[in-house]
Design a protein around this motif. Structure first.
Motif, mmCIF file in Angstrom:
data_model
loop_
_atom_site.group_PDB
_atom_site.id
_atom_site.type_symbol
_atom_site.label_atom_id
_atom_site.label_comp_id
_atom_site.label_asym_id
_atom_site.label_seq_id
_atom_site.Cartn_x
_atom_site.Cartn_y
_atom_site.Cartn_z
ATOM 1 N N LEU A 178 0.845 -1.184 0.000
ATOM 2 C CA LEU A 178 0.000 0.000 0.000
ATOM 3 C C LEU A 178 0.885 1.240 0.000
ATOM 4 N N ASN A 179 0.561 2.215 -0.845
ATOM 5 C CA ASN A 179 1.273 3.483 -0.754
ATOM 6 C C ASN A 179 0.618 4.349 0.322
ATOM 7 N N ASP A 180 1.189 5.512 0.576
ATOM 8 C CA ASP A 180 0.682 6.358 1.659
ATOM 9 C C ASP A 180 -0.776 6.740 1.447
ATOM 10 N N GLN A 181 -1.135 7.050 0.203
ATOM 11 C CA GLN A 181 -2.506 7.465 -0.079
ATOM 12 C C GLN A 181 -3.488 6.312 0.128
ATOM 13 N N GLU A 182 -3.103 5.118 -0.312
ATOM 14 C CA GLU A 182 -3.979 3.956 -0.155
ATOM 15 C C GLU A 182 -4.174 3.600 1.312
ATOM 16 N N LEU A 183 -3.095 3.686 2.088
ATOM 17 C CA LEU A 183 -3.211 3.400 3.517
ATOM 18 C C LEU A 183 -4.096 4.435 4.200
ATOM 19 N N ALA A 184 -3.891 5.709 3.874
ATOM 20 C CA ALA A 184 -4.699 6.764 4.487
ATOM 21 C C ALA A 184 -6.175 6.600 4.132
ATOM 22 N N GLU A 185 -6.473 6.241 2.889
ATOM 23 C CA GLU A 185 -7.859 6.057 2.466
ATOM 24 C C GLU A 185 -8.489 4.863 3.177
ATOM 25 N N LEU A 186 -7.720 3.787 3.336
ATOM 26 C CA LEU A 186 -8.233 2.607 4.027
ATOM 27 C C LEU A 186 -8.556 2.932 5.483
ATOM 28 N N LYS A 187 -7.674 3.665 6.135
ATOM 29 C CA LYS A 187 -7.911 4.049 7.528
ATOM 30 C C LYS A 187 -9.091 5.011 7.638
ATOM 31 N N ARG A 188 -9.211 5.920 6.669
ATOM 32 C CA ARG A 188 -10.342 6.858 6.695
ATOM 33 C C ARG A 188 -11.667 6.122 6.526
ATOM 34 N N ARG A 189 -11.679 5.147 5.618
ATOM 35 C CA ARG A 189 -12.918 4.424 5.322
ATOM 36 C C ARG A 189 -13.322 3.485 6.455
ATOM 37 N N LEU A 190 -12.338 2.864 7.107
ATOM 38 C CA LEU A 190 -12.635 1.846 8.114
ATOM 39 C C LEU A 190 -12.647 2.375 9.543
ATOM 40 N N SER A 191 -11.909 3.471 9.792
ATOM 41 C CA SER A 191 -11.720 3.984 11.160
ATOM 42 C C SER A 191 -11.362 2.848 12.117
ATOM 43 N N PRO A 192 -10.308 2.090 11.818
ATOM 44 C CA PRO A 192 -10.000 0.899 12.620
ATOM 45 C C PRO A 192 -9.303 1.249 13.928
ATOM 46 N N SER A 193 -9.319 0.305 14.848
ATOM 47 C CA SER A 193 -8.493 0.399 16.048
ATOM 48 C C SER A 193 -7.087 -0.065 15.673
ATOM 49 N N VAL A 194 -6.107 0.813 15.859
ATOM 50 C CA VAL A 194 -4.734 0.525 15.450
ATOM 51 C C VAL A 194 -3.923 0.120 16.672
ATOM 52 N N PHE A 195 -3.138 -0.949 16.528
ATOM 53 C CA PHE A 195 -2.337 -1.477 17.624
ATOM 54 C C PHE A 195 -0.857 -1.461 17.241
ATOM 55 N N PHE A 196 -0.013 -1.615 18.254
ATOM 56 C CA PHE A 196 1.430 -1.666 18.029
ATOM 57 C C PHE A 196 1.949 -3.041 18.425
ATOM 58 N N SER A 197 2.742 -3.660 17.538
ATOM 59 C CA SER A 197 3.373 -4.944 17.832
ATOM 60 C C SER A 197 4.809 -4.698 18.277
ATOM 61 N N GLY A 198 5.100 -5.015 19.530
ATOM 62 C CA GLY A 198 6.458 -4.863 20.023
ATOM 63 C C GLY A 198 7.428 -5.840 19.390
ATOM 64 N N GLU A 199 6.938 -7.002 18.961
ATOM 65 C CA GLU A 199 7.804 -7.994 18.320
ATOM 66 C C GLU A 199 8.219 -7.549 16.922
ATOM 67 N N LEU A 200 7.256 -7.042 16.161
ATOM 68 C CA LEU A 200 7.538 -6.612 14.787
ATOM 69 C C LEU A 200 7.999 -5.164 14.717
ATOM 70 N N CYS A 201 7.768 -4.407 15.802
ATOM 71 C CA CYS A 201 8.034 -2.961 15.796
ATOM 72 C C CYS A 201 7.267 -2.307 14.650
ATOM 73 N N ALA A 202 5.983 -2.601 14.572
ATOM 74 C CA ALA A 202 5.137 -2.069 13.505
ATOM 75 C C ALA A 202 3.721 -1.905 14.036
ATOM 76 N N ARG A 203 2.949 -1.066 13.372
ATOM 77 C CA ARG A 203 1.540 -0.895 13.717
ATOM 78 C C ARG A 203 0.685 -1.807 12.835
ATOM 79 N N TYR A 204 -0.515 -2.131 13.337
ATOM 80 C CA TYR A 204 -1.377 -3.013 12.561
ATOM 81 C C TYR A 204 -2.838 -2.805 12.938
ATOM 82 N N PHE A 205 -3.695 -3.228 12.031
ATOM 83 C CA PHE A 205 -5.127 -3.321 12.324
ATOM 84 C C PHE A 205 -5.713 -4.424 11.460
#
Length: 267
Positions: A178-205
């Motif tokens: 996903l590029n920045d625009q696609e990720l932003a649009e997906l988050k805007r459309r879904l309004s998801p709860s975003v979490f942080f993975s300490g193992e991967l050092c990345a965010r996810y939903f």
């Protein structure tokens, strides 16, 4: 106290963007082309200093490797490069020979050579690039395994700002980029709860799609890049590689230092 070394890849025309930052530029301007020759990007002014980045997108496996290595060495000498990054996507015996030849020649001259992990065994004097992006497991364990295999002095963390959309389950471990625009649009459309993975050092939903079921979206931002550099530092890794196109907006968060301006005092 040990200092970080940040090697930043970017096209030569964008070099002014690095002014004021304490980094080493790596010029995205070279490729191994057909006919056993090294090619520089058309319309690119000859860069000076830093490192050269060489890709293999048009490499011919039938080409003799000796003359090609000599062209790389001559270009480094002519442009005052202190080394090279072999950005090889393919894994071919001739490319392994090139990595081994350059490793020997560069070590003799005191130059730096960075290679992908799969080439580390063929270039024992080189620095080995370990990607920061994972879809599973643990970044710390990944780096610990690399340190055990290659040694602290050889491991470089290659920072990547990634965003991928995975189907669940994901048998291949690869998602849809996903590029920045696609990720932003997906988050805007879904309004998801975003979490942080300490193992991967990345965010996810996660989310559900009527068409293809469960999805898992994994992505980076400035904070996750900072976490990844912190994990590496705790393990003694102090050299980082990153594309300016991805890390530029987050340079300070990732730990890149500003150069101190020299001031002349009045008498």
């Amino acid at each position: 106290m040990a200092q970080d070394t940040f090697i930043i890849t970017l096209p030569p025309r964008q070099l002014p963007l690095l002014q004021g930052w304490r980094v080493t530029p790596a010029h995205l301007a070279y490729r191994l082309g057909p006919g056993a020759h090294l090619f520089r990007s058309e319309g690119t002014a000859p860069p000076k200093g830093g490192l050269m980045v060489v890709d293999d997108q048009e490499f011919s496996p039938l080409a003799p490797t000796g003359p090609l290595c000599q062209e790389v060495i001559r270009e480094c000498q002519a442009r005052s490069f202190s080394g090279a990054i072999l950005d090889f996507e393919n894994c071919l015996p001739p490319l392994e020979q090139i990595a081994a030849r350059l490793d020997e020649q560069f070590a003799r001259r005191g130059w730096t050579l960075l290679v992908p992990e799969r080439y580390g065994a063929h270039a024992p004097h080189s620095r080995v690039m370990i990607p920061s992006a994972l879809s599973g497991g643990s970044l710390q364990k990944r780096l610990e395994e690399a340190l055990e295999r290659f040694g602290e002095s050889r491991v470089v963390l290659a920072l990547e700002k990634r965003a991928e959309d995975f189907y669940l389950p994901s048998p291949t471990g690869s998602g849809q980029p996903l590029n920045d625009q696609e990720l932003a649009e997906l988050k805007r459309r879904l309004s998801p709860s975003v979490f942080f993975s300490g193992e991967l050092c990345a965010r996810y939903f996660t989310y559900m799609s009527r068409e293809n079921g469960a999805h898992f979206v994994l992505f980076d931002d400035g904070d996750t890049l900072r976490h990844k550099t912190e994990v590496a530092r705790r393990l003694g890794i102090r050299t980082f590689l990153a594309p300016w196109a991805e890390i530029g907006p987050y340079a300070a968060q990732a730990g890149i230092q500003r150069r101190q301006e020299q001031r002349t005092g009045r008498r």
